[in-house]
Write a protein that holds these residues in place. Sequence first.
Motif, PDB file in Angstrom:
ATOM      1  N   ARG A 152       0.814  -1.221   0.000  1.00  0.00           N
ATOM      2  CA  ARG A 152       0.000   0.000   0.000  1.00  0.00           C
ATOM      3  C   ARG A 152       0.845   1.268   0.000  1.00  0.00           C
ATOM      4  O   ARG A 152       0.491   2.246  -0.641  1.00  0.00           O
ATOM      5  CB  ARG A 152      -0.855   0.054   1.260  1.00  0.00           C
ATOM      6  CG  ARG A 152      -1.975  -0.938   1.288  1.00  0.00           C
ATOM      7  CD  ARG A 152      -2.676  -0.810   2.630  1.00  0.00           C
ATOM      8  NE  ARG A 152      -4.080  -1.131   2.496  1.00  0.00           N
ATOM      9  CZ  ARG A 152      -5.061  -0.312   2.830  1.00  0.00           C
ATOM     10  NH1 ARG A 152      -4.807   0.879   3.312  1.00  0.00           N
ATOM     11  NH2 ARG A 152      -6.312  -0.686   2.677  1.00  0.00           N
ATOM     12  N   CYS A 153       1.921   1.270   0.816  1.00  0.00           N
ATOM     13  CA  CYS A 153       2.629   2.549   1.016  1.00  0.00           C
ATOM     14  C   CYS A 153       4.132   2.450   0.809  1.00  0.00           C
ATOM     15  O   CYS A 153       4.832   3.460   0.897  1.00  0.00           O
ATOM     16  CB  CYS A 153       2.313   3.111   2.401  1.00  0.00           C
ATOM     17  SG  CYS A 153       3.168   2.280   3.726  1.00  0.00           S
ATOM     18  N   GLY A 154       4.653   1.244   0.558  1.00  0.00           N
ATOM     19  CA  GLY A 154       6.085   1.124   0.249  1.00  0.00           C
ATOM     20  C   GLY A 154       7.020   1.097   1.453  1.00  0.00           C
ATOM     21  O   GLY A 154       8.235   0.968   1.302  1.00  0.00           O
ATOM     22  N   ALA A 155       6.467   1.224   2.676  1.00  0.00           N
ATOM     23  CA  ALA A 155       7.333   1.214   3.870  1.00  0.00           C
ATOM     24  C   ALA A 155       7.818  -0.216   4.167  1.00  0.00           C
ATOM     25  O   ALA A 155       7.270  -1.188   3.650  1.00  0.00           O
ATOM     26  CB  ALA A 155       6.574   1.778   5.069  1.00  0.00           C
ATOM     27  N   ALA A 156       8.843  -0.315   5.031  1.00  0.00           N
ATOM     28  CA  ALA A 156       9.381  -1.626   5.390  1.00  0.00           C
ATOM     29  C   ALA A 156       8.424  -2.344   6.351  1.00  0.00           C
ATOM     30  O   ALA A 156       7.814  -1.720   7.214  1.00  0.00           O
ATOM     31  CB  ALA A 156      10.745  -1.456   6.052  1.00  0.00           C
ATOM     32  N   LEU A 157       8.305  -3.654   6.186  1.00  0.00           N
ATOM     33  CA  LEU A 157       7.443  -4.441   7.067  1.00  0.00           C
ATOM     34  C   LEU A 157       8.248  -4.955   8.259  1.00  0.00           C
ATOM     35  O   LEU A 157       9.439  -5.242   8.125  1.00  0.00           O
ATOM     36  CB  LEU A 157       6.855  -5.625   6.290  1.00  0.00           C
ATOM     37  CG  LEU A 157       6.011  -5.242   5.076  1.00  0.00           C
ATOM     38  CD1 LEU A 157       5.545  -6.492   4.330  1.00  0.00           C
ATOM     39  CD2 LEU A 157       4.809  -4.394   5.502  1.00  0.00           C
ATOM     40  N   ILE A 158       7.589  -5.056   9.404  1.00  0.00           N
ATOM     41  CA  ILE A 158       8.271  -5.530  10.613  1.00  0.00           C
ATOM     42  C   ILE A 158       7.504  -6.704  11.239  1.00  0.00           C
ATOM     43  O   ILE A 158       6.333  -6.910  10.966  1.00  0.00           O
ATOM     44  CB  ILE A 158       8.382  -4.423  11.690  1.00  0.00           C
ATOM     45  CG1 ILE A 158       6.979  -3.907  12.074  1.00  0.00           C
ATOM     46  CG2 ILE A 158       9.259  -3.272  11.217  1.00  0.00           C
ATOM     47  CD1 ILE A 158       6.866  -3.475  13.495  1.00  0.00           C
ATOM     48  N   LEU A 159       8.220  -7.446  12.095  1.00  0.00           N
ATOM     49  CA  LEU A 159       7.585  -8.422  12.973  1.00  0.00           C
ATOM     50  C   LEU A 159       7.265  -7.650  14.255  1.00  0.00           C
ATOM     51  O   LEU A 159       8.156  -7.050  14.855  1.00  0.00           O
ATOM     52  CB  LEU A 159       8.561  -9.563  13.261  1.00  0.00           C
ATOM     53  CG  LEU A 159       8.087 -10.651  14.213  1.00  0.00           C
ATOM     54  CD1 LEU A 159       6.949 -11.458  13.608  1.00  0.00           C
ATOM     55  CD2 LEU A 159       9.232 -11.585  14.579  1.00  0.00           C
ATOM     56  N   ARG A 160       5.992  -7.609  14.645  1.00  0.00           N
ATOM     57  CA  ARG A 160       5.622  -6.815  15.813  1.00  0.00           C
ATOM     58  C   ARG A 160       6.280  -7.342  17.083  1.00  0.00           C
ATOM     59  O   ARG A 160       6.395  -8.537  17.279  1.00  0.00           O
ATOM     60  CB  ARG A 160       4.095  -6.815  15.984  1.00  0.00           C
ATOM     61  CG  ARG A 160       3.457  -5.639  15.295  1.00  0.00           C
ATOM     62  CD  ARG A 160       1.960  -5.763  15.206  1.00  0.00           C
ATOM     63  NE  ARG A 160       1.303  -6.109  16.480  1.00  0.00           N
ATOM     64  CZ  ARG A 160      -0.021  -6.232  16.595  1.00  0.00           C
ATOM     65  NH1 ARG A 160      -0.797  -6.027  15.546  1.00  0.00           N
ATOM     66  NH2 ARG A 160      -0.564  -6.551  17.753  1.00  0.00           N
ATOM     67  N   ASP A 161       6.691  -6.404  17.985  1.00  0.00           N
ATOM     68  CA  ASP A 161       7.343  -6.782  19.249  1.00  0.00           C
ATOM     69  C   ASP A 161       6.470  -7.721  20.076  1.00  0.00           C
ATOM     70  O   ASP A 161       6.978  -8.566  20.806  1.00  0.00           O
ATOM     71  CB  ASP A 161       7.625  -5.530  20.108  1.00  0.00           C
ATOM     72  CG  ASP A 161       8.800  -4.736  19.572  1.00  0.00           C
ATOM     73  OD1 ASP A 161       9.583  -5.301  18.777  1.00  0.00           O
ATOM     74  OD2 ASP A 161       8.936  -3.555  19.942  1.00  0.00           O
ATOM     75  N   ASP A 162       5.140  -7.560  19.962  1.00  0.00           N
ATOM     76  CA  ASP A 162       4.266  -8.385  20.807  1.00  0.00           C
ATOM     77  C   ASP A 162       3.840  -9.686  20.116  1.00  0.00           C
ATOM     78  O   ASP A 162       2.965 -10.382  20.596  1.00  0.00           O
ATOM     79  CB  ASP A 162       3.043  -7.593  21.289  1.00  0.00           C
ATOM     80  CG  ASP A 162       2.188  -7.032  20.154  1.00  0.00           C
ATOM     81  OD1 ASP A 162       2.640  -7.046  18.985  1.00  0.00           O
ATOM     82  OD2 ASP A 162       1.067  -6.572  20.437  1.00  0.00           O
ATOM     83  N   ASP A 163       4.475 -10.037  19.002  1.00  0.00           N
ATOM     84  CA  ASP A 163       4.146 -11.296  18.322  1.00  0.00           C
ATOM     85  C   ASP A 163       5.078 -12.451  18.689  1.00  0.00           C
ATOM     86  O   ASP A 163       5.019 -13.521  18.088  1.00  0.00           O
ATOM     87  CB  ASP A 163       4.122 -11.100  16.800  1.00  0.00           C
ATOM     88  CG  ASP A 163       2.797 -10.485  16.332  1.00  0.00           C
ATOM     89  OD1 ASP A 163       1.860 -10.398  17.152  1.00  0.00           O
ATOM     90  OD2 ASP A 163       2.693 -10.097  15.154  1.00  0.00           O
ATOM     91  N   LYS A 164       5.948 -12.235  19.694  1.00  0.00           N
ATOM     92  CA  LYS A 164       6.760 -13.356  20.191  1.00  0.00           C
ATOM     93  C   LYS A 164       5.819 -14.370  20.829  1.00  0.00           C
ATOM     94  O   LYS A 164       4.847 -13.983  21.496  1.00  0.00           O
ATOM     95  CB  LYS A 164       7.753 -12.876  21.272  1.00  0.00           C
ATOM     96  CG  LYS A 164       8.877 -12.025  20.723  1.00  0.00           C
ATOM     97  CD  LYS A 164       9.748 -11.497  21.847  1.00  0.00           C
ATOM     98  CE  LYS A 164       8.988 -10.509  22.686  1.00  0.00           C
ATOM     99  NZ  LYS A 164       9.666  -9.664  23.595  1.00  0.00           N
TER     100      LYS A 164
END
Length: 213
Positions: A152-164
């Motif tokens: 959608r916007c071209g930004a970098a994707l991350i693994l959320r901190d709370d998805d551990k």
Amino acid sequence: MKIVMLGAPGAGKGTQAKMIADKYSIPHISTGDIFRANIKEGTALGLEAKSYMDQGKLVPDELTVKILLDRVAKDDCANGYVLDGFPRTIPQAEVLKDALAKLNDKIDYAVNVDVPDENIVKRMSGRRACVTCGATYHIEHVPPKTEGVCDRCGAALILRDDDKPETVLNRLKIYHDQTQPLIDFYTNEGILKTVDGTVDVKVVFENIISILG
Ligand code: AP5
Ligand code: MG
Ligand code: ZN
């Protein structure tokens, strides 16, 4: 149309809420996204919210309710909205109901996206999120066109901190204790609609659309 999305962490509330918002041209309002945007910008709100979120705990009602009520008072909410991740406690639902009642208004549908706990932990480790626009992906089920980049916007994707995994288990426990009672709350209001959230994203969406009309 005013819609509340219910469901466990990772059930697909955000995924479906975005599609609903696009189809009906109403804003998608996620309290989690608002908190994450504040964390990214380093605001005081973000700092406070982060201390709860990183442990998988809920941000206190007082803070969350104020943010949500300010947001739904904006002009773009005049024709409705889809709330994702709010309400998350009975007191939050009561405050929302009272605030709307004062305007002679109400929530039209509470859509419960139903996914058993076993599926959730598996899903979360594959999730990738865009903190800039709130889009979510899954490395297997919903991959972005280019790995690591938001469509959608071209930004970098991350693994959320709370998805551990350990934090996900904590979020699930808190969901069962504090958020699941909302299923009874909205059943009593006569507006609860449950959809199977374990099937393909597009099929879940079709089932939701057939309910919303
Ligand atoms: P929030 O951001 O709301 O997180 P959550 O409720 O835990 O839900 P998620 O965003 O993790 O999951 P989702 O249901 O949106 O699933 P998604 O579509 O991404 O809240 C985070 C934190 O903020 C809370 O823990 C709390 O601390 C705080 N907070 C927020 N609101 C609050 C409130 N009101 N009060 C107090 N505290 C609050 O999908 C998950 C993954 O599965 C993705 O990878 C997706 O691509 C994939 N997927 C989706 N659908 C399917 C499908 N049908 N099949 C296969 N994969 C799928
Ligand atoms: Mg979400
Ligand atoms: Zn994005």
